[in-house]
Write a protein that holds these residues in place. Structure first.
Motif: not given
Length: 189
Positions: A147-156, A37-50
């Motif tokens: 350089e890390i976006s706020n979108e990433i910082i706020e999603s973790v 489930e945590a791995v799936e969340r990272i895919f979601f955060i990155k908007k990356r296909p699994n």
């Protein structure tokens, strides 16, 4: 201070959390590599296909046999050759990690981290860590924390309070794939 930060980060990882943390290369998004489930969340955060897998970090060479079915004989030599630069090796026969980390061909990228902080996380967690760049898929890879976006910082769930002020640009690891036992394919130098 650093031991408290490691303990706090491990607690979040054990509870299925996603962390933003420094590695031996760049800042990464991470989770317990056994938690699907945590791995799936990272895919979601990155908007990356699994279908595009992520690598894992281990704290020592001795752990490799726990995550690779048949460890190629050439592995120690490759690690010695690349000892000055972080090296991710893609192995066949991945095992004992969340299924969504394993590519459709059964491969998995693994790096033995040399960074004290990420090494201690793996050691104390007693599991490998997912490590993927802290960016939205397709965007530039940040080489420093600033350089890390706020979108990433706020999603973790947690942002590690260590090495945030280091301004030296980091670089991703070299990536090679071991095919057919001992055949080597360079993916990224």
């Amino acid at each position: 201070m650093i031991q408290k930060e490691i303990a706090k980060t491990c607690e979040i990882l054990r509870n299925g959390g996603i962390v933003l943390y420094p590695t031996d290369t760049i800042w990464g998004l991470g989770c317990d590599a056994s938690n699907e489930e945590a791995v799936e969340r990272i895919f979601f955060i990155k908007k990356r296909p699994n279908t595009r897998t992520m690598l894992i970090l281990l704290d020592s060479f001795d752990e490799l046999h726990n995550y690779v079915e048949n460890l190629p004989e050439i592995t120690p030599d490759l690690i010695d050759i690349f000892h000055k630069k972080p090296l991710t090796i893609i192995y066949s026969g991945a095992k004992n990690v969340a299924p969504n980390l394993i590519a459709s061909d059964g491969t998995l990228g693994i790096r033995i981290t040399k960074d004290f902080f990420s090494k201690q996380l793996c050691f104390q967690l007693k599991n490998p860590l997912v490590s993927t760049s802290a960016n939205i898929s397709g965007q530039a890879t940040p080489t420093t924390f600033s350089e890390i976006s706020n979108e990433i910082i706020e999603s973790v769930d947690y942002v590690v309070n260590y090495k945030r002020n280091i301004i030296q640009s980091a670089k991703p690891s070299s990536i090679i794939q071991i095919e057919n036992g001992n055949s080597i394919k360079v993916i990224r130098k």
